[in-house]
Design an enzyme around this catalytic site. Structure first.
Site, PDB file in Angstrom:
ATOM      1  NE  ARG A 147      -1.987   2.200   3.450  1.00 31.09           N
ATOM      2  CZ  ARG A 147      -2.619   2.909   4.382  1.00 31.09           C
ATOM      3  NH1 ARG A 147      -3.916   2.737   4.594  1.00 31.09           N
ATOM      4  NH2 ARG A 147      -1.962   3.754   5.134  1.00 31.09           N
ATOM      5  CE1 TYR A 159      -4.794   8.756  10.747  1.00 32.59           C
ATOM      6  CE2 TYR A 159      -5.593   7.620   8.798  1.00 32.59           C
ATOM      7  CZ  TYR A 159      -5.355   7.640  10.152  1.00 32.59           C
ATOM      8  OH  TYR A 159      -5.665   6.546  10.909  1.00 32.59           O
ATOM      9  CG  ASP A 221      -6.792   3.937   3.010  1.00 39.00           C
ATOM     10  OD1 ASP A 221      -7.862   4.509   2.709  1.00 39.00           O
ATOM     11  OD2 ASP A 221      -6.616   3.323   4.085  1.00 39.00           O
ATOM     12  CG  HIS A 223      -7.013   7.497   4.799  1.00 41.50           C
ATOM     13  ND1 HIS A 223      -7.178   6.418   5.641  1.00 41.50           N
ATOM     14  CD2 HIS A 223      -5.690   7.540   4.507  1.00 41.50           C
ATOM     15  CE1 HIS A 223      -6.005   5.842   5.864  1.00 41.50           C
ATOM     16  NE2 HIS A 223      -5.089   6.492   5.182  1.00 41.50           N
ATOM     17  CD  GLU A 247      -8.207   0.859   2.656  1.00 36.97           C
ATOM     18  OE1 GLU A 247      -7.081   0.471   2.284  1.00 36.97           O
ATOM     19  OE2 GLU A 247      -8.528   0.948   3.850  1.00 36.97           O
ATOM     20  CD  GLU A 273      -9.997   1.818   7.299  1.00 38.37           C
ATOM     21  OE1 GLU A 273      -9.219   1.204   6.569  1.00 38.37           O
ATOM     22  OE2 GLU A 273      -9.671   2.811   7.959  1.00 38.37           O
ATOM     23  NE  ARG A 294      -9.074  -2.221   3.536  1.00 43.99           N
ATOM     24  CZ  ARG A 294      -8.183  -2.569   4.470  1.00 43.99           C
ATOM     25  NH1 ARG A 294      -7.954  -3.830   4.757  1.00 43.99           N
ATOM     26  NH2 ARG A 294      -7.512  -1.639   5.124  1.00 43.99           N
ATOM     27  CG  ASP A 327      -6.206   0.737  14.590  1.00 41.89           C
ATOM     28  OD1 ASP A 327      -5.371   1.086  13.747  1.00 41.89           O
ATOM     29  OD2 ASP A 327      -7.411   0.587  14.350  1.00 41.89           O
ATOM     30  CD  GLU A 350      -4.491  -2.606   6.770  1.00 40.11           C
ATOM     31  OE1 GLU A 350      -5.677  -2.874   7.057  1.00 40.11           O
ATOM     32  OE2 GLU A 350      -4.041  -1.453   6.768  1.00 40.11           O
ATOM     33  CD1 TRP A 413     -11.534  12.117   9.272  1.00 38.46           C
ATOM     34  CD2 TRP A 413      -9.903  10.577   9.224  1.00 38.46           C
ATOM     35  NE1 TRP A 413     -11.622  11.388  10.405  1.00 38.46           N
ATOM     36  CE2 TRP A 413     -10.633  10.423  10.416  1.00 38.46           C
ATOM     37  CE3 TRP A 413      -8.814   9.723   8.975  1.00 38.46           C
ATOM     38  CZ2 TRP A 413     -10.320   9.454  11.351  1.00 38.46           C
ATOM     39  CZ3 TRP A 413      -8.524   8.749   9.905  1.00 38.46           C
ATOM     40  CH2 TRP A 413      -9.269   8.628  11.091  1.00 38.46           C
TER      41      TRP A 413
HETATM   42  O1  KDG Z   1      -8.006   3.498  13.482  1.00 34.01           O
HETATM   43  C1  KDG Z   1      -7.874   3.941  12.178  1.00 34.01           C
HETATM   44  C2  KDG Z   1      -6.958   3.018  11.418  1.00 34.01           C
HETATM   45  O2  KDG Z   1      -7.303   1.688  11.651  1.00 34.01           O
HETATM   46  C3  KDG Z   1      -7.024   3.266   9.955  1.00 34.01           C
HETATM   47  O3  KDG Z   1      -6.594   4.558   9.683  1.00 34.01           O
HETATM   48  C4  KDG Z   1      -6.148   2.303   9.199  1.00 34.01           C
HETATM   49  O4  KDG Z   1      -6.987   3.133   7.121  1.00 34.01           O
HETATM   50  C5  KDG Z   1      -6.410   2.281   7.745  1.00 34.01           C
HETATM   51  C6  KDG Z   1      -5.969   1.080   7.065  1.00 34.01           C
HETATM   52  O5  KDG Z   1      -6.324   0.928   5.890  1.00 34.01           O
HETATM   53  O6  KDG Z   1      -5.305   0.266   7.679  1.00 34.01           O
HETATM   54 MG    MG Z   2      -7.877   2.203   5.348  1.00 35.30          MG
END
Ligand code: KDG
Ligand code: MG
Length: 413
Positions: A147, A159, A221, A223, A247, A273, A294, A327, A350, A413
């Site tokens: 990625r 970010y 990504d 976001h 993504e 996600e 995702r 996380d 991932e 975002w």
């Molecule tokens: O808590 C937010 C993250 O899990 C996120 O920003 C991670 O976008 C993300 C990714 O694709 O792993």
């Molecule tokens: Mg993501």
């Protein structure tokens, strides 16, 4: 046999994790991940104040029934807090069932459909040179999918891009503590400008193809930062560079936004996600508006719900791309790996490795070899929390950043 105790563990070996521990009357221990980045204590309270006592005395083998009881009984369905709490219980019960059977969990999900789980790494850099170095390092390490996120000229720190601020190491995908490592009091704020991003990124993909050839799976990504028409244009512009996926191009709550993107481009799309249930995908899947699901096992009601979601996606030729940033705790990651190995419509996983301190607190049995993960052969999920090691790391409040446009408007975002 029945559930004898249900306890919530909160630890912070570099970042916060919430882990559920369920113990049966004959001493079998199950673990579940309940971590919701930046909102950890809300899930911990949901579990300890509203769920734990309702589980005591229940038959730990009745996983589907317990899932439906936790989903339907409270009246208030869905949402990330509720679904992370249900996920933690579900994972712990599957962990217990597989431990009692003496097999790795994937065996109860139908057995292995493949020998290894293809992963993608996170490469980022504030400029192209730094990004290229990061991608090259992952390719050298054996990754076949990467990625890529990079800075945009005219914008500062954004970010998803690893960089260094004065006095602060800025880790990508962060929830920020205060600069001295103590609890944060508010999120940091970053500036965003979509036109600059749209102008810059196609050139980055073009250079990556020149430098790394056509064989590398390149992911990106967005976001959730583009409007539907911006995303449609972007997906079309980057079509020549053959991305594996784009993504989260548009805000997740607007499922029909992706109709517009689909009408204009064949760039494969991934989203989910921030979703919590199969209902967040109903339009996306039945209209074939996406190519990859995702969701995180941790945020989507656990293994029981994810298996159904992925089976539903399979009917429409849609594959998995399970969320696996840092996380998600090692427990949540293990849950993903058992599903990845077992399902037929696996796409990619991932993989952002946890830091060494986290891996001292969570002992894992999964293995990694040149871009491919495997959940290992330990009975259950294959991850155990070392509670005395965890006790050394106190919860520290951290926030995900906020995005503002150059005129100060709060942005997606
Ligand atoms: O808590 C937010 C993250 O899990 C996120 O920003 C991670 O976008 C993300 C990714 O694709 O792993
Ligand atoms: Mg993501």
């Amino acid at each position: 046999m029945s559930i004898e105790s249900v306890d919530v563990n909160i630890t912070s070996p570099g970042r916060n994790f919430v882990t559920l521990k369920i113990v049966t009357s004959d001493g079998v221990v199950g673990w579940g991940d309940a971590t919701l980045n930046g909102r950890e204590l809300a899930v911990a309270a949901y579990l300890s104040d509203h769920v734990a006592s309702t589980l005591i005395g229940r038959d730990e083998d009745r996983i589907e029934d317990t899932w439906q009881y936790l989903y339907r009984a409270p009246y208030w369905r869905r949402g990330p807090v509720t679904m992370a709490a249900i996920a933690a219980v579900d994972m712990a019960l599957w962990d217990i069932k597989a431990k009692k059977a003496g097999v790795p969990l994937y065996q109860l999900l139908g057995g292995a459909s493949r020998d290894g789980i293809r992963t993608y790494a996170h490469a980022s850099g504030p400029d192209y040179a730094a990004l290229k170095d990061a991608v090259a390092a992952y390719v050298d390490a054996g990754f076949t999918a990467v990625r890529v996120q990079t800075g945009v000229p005219g914008l500062g720190q954004i970010y998803g891009v690893h960089a260094t601020r004065p006095g602060e190491k800025y880790n990508y995908e962060p929830a920020h503590r205060a600069a001295d490592g103590s609890s944060a009091v508010a999120p940091i704020e970053e500036t965003w400008d979509t036109p600059s991003y749209l102008a810059h990124m196609p050139g980055v993909f073009s250079r990556l193809r020149e430098d790394f050839g056509s064989g590398l799976r390149i992911l990106h990504d967005g976001h959730h930062r583009m409007s539907p028409i911006e995303a449609a244009r972007f997906a079309k512009d980057i079509e020549p560079y053959g991305l594996f996926w784009l993504e989260d191009c548009t805000p997740g709550e607007d499922q029909t936004a992706l109709r517009l993107v689909r009408q204009h481009s064949t760039t494969p799309l991934a989203i989910g996600e921030v979703f919590n249930t199969v209902f967040d995908y109903q339009t996306l899947i039945t209209e074939r508006l996406i190519d990859y699901v995702r969701s995180a096992v941790t945020h989507t009601g656990g293994i029981t719900a994810m298996k159904k979601l992925l089976d539903f996606a399979a009917i429409y030729g849609i594959k998995s791309g399970i969320h696996g940033p840092t996380d998600i705790s090692p427990v949540g990651m293990a849950a993903a790996l058992h599903l990845d190995l077992a399902i037929h419509n696996f796409g990619i996983q991932e993989y952002m490795p946890h830091n060494d301190t986290t891996l001292e607190v969570f002992q894992t049995s999964f293995t990694f070899d040149r871009g491919f993960l495997h959940p290992g052969q330990a009975a259950g999920l294959g991850v155990e929390l070392d509670e005395s090691a965890a006790a050394a790391f106190e919860y520290t409040k951290a926030y995900l950043p906020v995005n503002r446009l150059q005129d100060g408007t709060v942005h997606d975002w």
